[in-house]
Every structure is written in C-alpha cells, then in structure tokens.
Enzyme design. Sequence first.
Site, mmCIF file in Angstrom:
data_model
loop_
_atom_site.group_PDB
_atom_site.id
_atom_site.type_symbol
_atom_site.label_atom_id
_atom_site.label_comp_id
_atom_site.label_asym_id
_atom_site.label_seq_id
_atom_site.Cartn_x
_atom_site.Cartn_y
_atom_site.Cartn_z
ATOM 1 N N GLU A 1 -4.448 0.846 -12.489
ATOM 2 C CA GLU A 1 -3.113 0.888 -13.086
ATOM 3 C C GLU A 1 -2.601 -0.540 -13.013
ATOM 4 O O GLU A 1 -2.313 -1.038 -11.914
ATOM 5 C CB GLU A 1 -2.193 1.830 -12.295
ATOM 6 C CG GLU A 1 -2.466 3.292 -12.545
ATOM 7 C CD GLU A 1 -2.027 3.762 -13.936
ATOM 8 O OE1 GLU A 1 -1.442 2.968 -14.693
ATOM 9 O OE2 GLU A 1 -2.294 4.931 -14.245
ATOM 10 N N CYS B 1 6.215 -1.886 -13.478
ATOM 11 C CA CYS B 1 5.108 -2.048 -14.424
ATOM 12 C C CYS B 1 5.550 -1.562 -15.804
ATOM 13 O O CYS B 1 5.044 -2.017 -16.820
ATOM 14 C CB CYS B 1 3.893 -1.272 -13.934
ATOM 15 S SG CYS B 1 4.342 0.362 -13.369
HETATM 16 P P1 NAD Z 1 -0.926 -8.039 -7.235
HETATM 17 O O1 NAD Z 1 -1.979 -7.848 -8.263
HETATM 18 O O2 NAD Z 1 -0.591 -9.423 -6.816
HETATM 19 O O3 NAD Z 1 -1.330 -7.260 -5.889
HETATM 20 C C1 NAD Z 1 -1.560 -5.871 -5.888
HETATM 21 C C2 NAD Z 1 -2.448 -5.506 -4.720
HETATM 22 O O4 NAD Z 1 -3.768 -5.983 -4.968
HETATM 23 C C3 NAD Z 1 -2.026 -6.101 -3.384
HETATM 24 O O5 NAD Z 1 -2.240 -5.134 -2.376
HETATM 25 C C4 NAD Z 1 -2.974 -7.280 -3.230
HETATM 26 O O6 NAD Z 1 -3.207 -7.642 -1.890
HETATM 27 C C5 NAD Z 1 -4.231 -6.737 -3.863
HETATM 28 N N1 NAD Z 1 -5.153 -7.728 -4.446
HETATM 29 C C6 NAD Z 1 -4.846 -8.883 -5.078
HETATM 30 N N2 NAD Z 1 -5.963 -9.478 -5.538
HETATM 31 C C7 NAD Z 1 -6.995 -8.662 -5.210
HETATM 32 C C8 NAD Z 1 -8.418 -8.727 -5.410
HETATM 33 N N3 NAD Z 1 -8.993 -9.759 -6.049
HETATM 34 N N4 NAD Z 1 -9.178 -7.708 -4.951
HETATM 35 C C9 NAD Z 1 -8.614 -6.649 -4.317
HETATM 36 N N5 NAD Z 1 -7.288 -6.559 -4.075
HETATM 37 C C10 NAD Z 1 -6.486 -7.552 -4.517
HETATM 38 O O7 NAD Z 1 0.369 -7.265 -7.779
HETATM 39 P P2 NAD Z 1 1.863 -7.222 -7.205
HETATM 40 O O8 NAD Z 1 2.525 -8.537 -7.442
HETATM 41 O O9 NAD Z 1 1.889 -6.629 -5.837
HETATM 42 O O10 NAD Z 1 2.503 -6.098 -8.176
HETATM 43 C C11 NAD Z 1 2.970 -6.351 -9.452
HETATM 44 C C12 NAD Z 1 1.943 -5.998 -10.514
HETATM 45 O O11 NAD Z 1 1.505 -4.647 -10.375
HETATM 46 C C13 NAD Z 1 2.509 -6.080 -11.909
HETATM 47 O O12 NAD Z 1 1.554 -6.647 -12.755
HETATM 48 C C14 NAD Z 1 2.772 -4.616 -12.271
HETATM 49 O O13 NAD Z 1 2.838 -4.361 -13.647
HETATM 50 C C15 NAD Z 1 1.626 -3.946 -11.614
HETATM 51 N N6 NAD Z 1 1.897 -2.523 -11.341
HETATM 52 C C16 NAD Z 1 1.304 -1.570 -12.131
HETATM 53 C C17 NAD Z 1 1.565 -0.219 -11.914
HETATM 54 C C18 NAD Z 1 0.937 0.849 -12.779
HETATM 55 O O14 NAD Z 1 1.022 2.014 -12.420
HETATM 56 N N7 NAD Z 1 0.327 0.506 -13.891
HETATM 57 C C19 NAD Z 1 2.416 0.176 -10.871
HETATM 58 C C20 NAD Z 1 2.996 -0.826 -10.091
HETATM 59 C C21 NAD Z 1 2.705 -2.169 -10.336
#
Ligand code: NAD
Length: 504
Positions: free
Chosen positions: A260, A294
């Site tokens: 997601e 998101c």
């Molecule tokens: P982010 O991608 O920076 O981090 C999300 C999670 O992924 C964190 O727990 C982080 O530690 C982990 N992570 C980061 N890089 C990784 C990697 N290479 N491998 C494994 N894990 C990794 O996102 P954020 O800033 O916390 O959240 C905002 C983003 O999330 C926005 O882009 C938003 O649209 C998206 N989002 C999507 C949904 C959905 O349901 N589609 C819901 C909520 C947020």
Amino acid sequence: MTTAANEARIILNGLSASVGAWSDAGTMEARSPIDGSVAGRLVEVGPEAVEAAVAASVSAFQAWRRVPAPRRGELVRLLGEELRAAKGDLARLVTLEAGKIVSEGLGEVQEMIDICDFAVGLSRQLNGLTLPSERPGHHMRETWQPLGPVAIVTAFNFPVAVWAWNAALALVCGNPVIWKPSEKTPMTALGVQAVFDRAVARFGSDAPEGLAQLLIGRREVGEALAADPRIPLVSATGSTRMGRAVATTVAGRLARSLLELGGNNAMIVTPSADLDMAVRAIAFSAVGTAGQRCTTLRRLLVHEGVADALIARLKAAYETLPIGDPRAEGVLVGPLIDEAAGAAFDRALERAVEQGGTVVTGGGRVEAGGGVYVRPAIVRMPAQSEVVMTETFAPILYVLTWSDFDAAVAMQNDVPQGLSSCVFTDSVREAEAFLSAWGSDCGIANVNIGPSGAEIGGAFGGEKETGGGRESGSDSWKSYMRRQTQTVNFSRELPLAQGVRFEV
Ligand code: NAD
C-alpha cells in the site's frame, strides 16, 4: 506543564505498555509533533534481531496453523473487545504521536475495531470451491491453507490501523505476525502491542509464544524482514520508494509482497457538479491530517467553466481554517510530522512557482507551540509538471483546468501513483465513464465523495502497478493464505489424464 510527549508516556504507563522499553541509553527518540517534545529514549533493535524474531514466528506458526480457524477468530474477537476498551487511550496516543486531530485519532482506532469484526466473521468463511473432476470416482476441491509468518511494515501516518488491517486477517488465516512500525511512531505501536497482549491473556494457552511480535527499529529492520526467506508474505505500507525496494527484494526470493503505497489523488469537478458538496469534500480531503494521508487530495482537475467560482470559494474556506494543537476543540489542521516534512512543503511550493504555478492562498508557517504548522496551500498550475506528478506529503492542492472530460480522465491517470480518485458530477454518463474500464486507473474510484476515508469492507487502494485493491476487506484474505487444489480418488481405478494410456 506536561508536554505532549510526556502525556503519551503517561498513557503508555497506564496501559502497562513499554515496561523496560525506555532507557537513557536508548537510541530512538519518542517525540510528539505537537510541540516537538521528547518523552525519552526507547531501546531499538537492529537487523540482527530479525533472526531470532523470525525463528520464534516460525515456531508459533507450527502451533497456530493447527488451531481451528473459528477459534483463531475468537482471539481477534477478544482483540476487538480490548480495542473498544482502550479506544480513548490509543486514539489519544495517535493524536499525541502522529499529530492527528481528536476525531481522526478516534476514527483510526475505530478502523482497527471494524477490521476485527470483519475478520471474526471471516474466520468461519475461509471457503474454497469444490470442482467437478473429469476423472470418474474423483473429487477435487480447493483449500486455503495458512501461509506462514507475515511481516508488517507500517508508515507513520496510520500508525495503528494498518497493523490491524494486516494482523486481524493474518491471525484468522493461521499466520503469526511480526510488526516493524515507523520509527516516527514507536509509542503507538507499544500501546497496540499491550492491548494485543491483554487479548492473548484472556484467550488462553493455545495462542503460542511469538504469535504477534513487535520490533522497534528503523528501515534496516524492514529490509532484513523483506530479505528473510522464512517470511512468505511481506505487507509494507509507505512511500513508493520504500515499496519499490521491498518489492524487488521479496520478488528476488519468489515470495509475496502486499504493498500500500503513496497516492497522488485527484478529483475531477465537472460543470454539473454540486459545488457546495465539492467544496466541503475538497477541504476535508486536501487539508485533513495536514495533507499527510495516503488518500489526501493533491490534484483538483476542474472544468474551466466552474474553476474561478470554485477556487474563490475554496480560498475563502482555506483562509478561515483553524490550524494548531490537534487536541484543541475546533482545530482542523494539526502539525506536520517533523521539520523535514515542513522543508519538503516549502520546497514544493518554490518548485511549483518555478514551474509556472500561482499560489492562490497559503504557504508559510503558523507559530503554534513548538511543532511544524503550515498554512495549507492552493496553487494554480498551467500543466501537470514534475512537482504535480510528485507526492509531497503535506497540504498542497494543485489546481488544473480542462475543457474535455476524456482529457480530464487522462490527466487523472497520467501520474505514476494510483491509489484513490474521484469525480464530482451529476451526469450519469460522466460518472459511469469514470468508473469504466477506460476510466480511473486507481485502486479506489469514487463518485461525489472525496478520495479519502475508505471503509475496511472494501480492499484498500494498492497501487496501480500492483493491480489495485490490496489490504483490508473484500477477498484480501486470500493474500494471507496459500491455495491448494486437492484431488481424492475414491474409485478402484487409476484413470490418468484424459487420453493418456500408461500400462505397467
Ligand atoms: P516511508 O516509506 O518512509 O516508511 C514506511 C515504513 O517503511 C517505515 O516503517 C520505514 O522504516 C520502512 N522502510 C523504509 N524503507 C524501507 C526499505 N527499503 N525496506 C523496508 N522497510 C523500509 O513512509 P512514511 O513517511 O512513514 O509514510 C508516508 C508514506 O506512506 C506516503 O507515501 C503515504 O502515501 C504512504 N502511505 C500509504 C498508505 C496506503 O494504504 N496506501 C497508508 C499510509 C501511508
């Protein structure tokens, strides 16, 4: 005076959560975006901790898959009860640590409760098909089997609901879970884990050790989970950048990922649209959670005949928006998560102007007690330039105009992100075209309702590259199970495939 972060720590103590998690030697700050305060330091784990966690999860799986599915549902039913009892505390933690206004914090915990209810019913409906066999005296059926340990990686902006979407389904499907929450929201994760532990205590000893584990850590922990061959499913929610990295690693070992990711969600407003409704929907979905959803509305694609009237009304609404401490009554726009998010907001507005945009309203900071509070912005853009095509996780609404409906749909689809979308129209023809095979390409498509605020009954948005509609409701549960086609021969013959003779 109690700082926002300290209030969160007090709530955690009340939940008996995080015992032993705090240490002066800890390396993860637990902070609140409301006033920038820090509650203390949490002990975090590194990628080396993944080995033992997965081993415990594999062992939990051996036991949990033997527990009948409706009994597994009972654990999720108890979890729902415990969540109801702790709703106020958890919602407050979401407000304190993610900066959501009070009603949004409560709404997020309600989503957890809703998915538990959904999953309890599901625990009696993990149904497969029976299939007619072409061979005499045989029957064939399809059975859905538990999959194995499920890794859940979550984003800061839905710090509790996304775990629940995944955990409730994974648990009834017979799988243990390992959760790596965002490093920006470790306190809410500790609160949720404490609530889960209460449900397990009431459930009984057939819930094995290690059934739901929490790893407080950073990206490297997520990377290690994605790479571990003992984890058949990695469910990751976050930025498109993160999703690409996880998908590549998981595909490299032929396992499954459930993603997601980011959204760059649009609303098309047509000449027949009810503008009163549209204004309210736009304001809610563009500035709610300070643009950090998101499903936030980021692109407003409005017919040239109604653009000036609509923008004037939006400008007036934006200029009276109550911005400030999300705990305060009446506030609609809380803080951004951190200074980096504030800088990204400023920089995106500069780029928009460089790319020919005109700021209609907003931009700049609001002083409100130590957090990063910005004035939501509306920017008229001449075209979908680079900045419009990018998801900036902050409250910026880009407005573009169109004269031909098909061109508007093409514009809506012409971005790399494809999560949620909507059209405001009173024309059946336009509404149905938007929902048709050649309409919106997003995982969520709405008519006369904004792009945010999905219900758990439908699968969520996914990402257009991954086929849309992924976590949560509908038949998402199938992602947490493996399909097995079973054939039983109850005859005394051994018929081979049609037309094949093989005598020995
Ligand atoms: P982010 O991608 O920076 O981090 C999300 C999670 O992924 C964190 O727990 C982080 O530690 C982990 N992570 C980061 N890089 C990784 C990697 N290479 N491998 C494994 N894990 C990794 O996102 P954020 O800033 O916390 O959240 C905002 C983003 O999330 C926005 O882009 C938003 O649209 C998206 N989002 C999507 C949904 C959905 O349901 N589609 C819901 C909520 C947020």
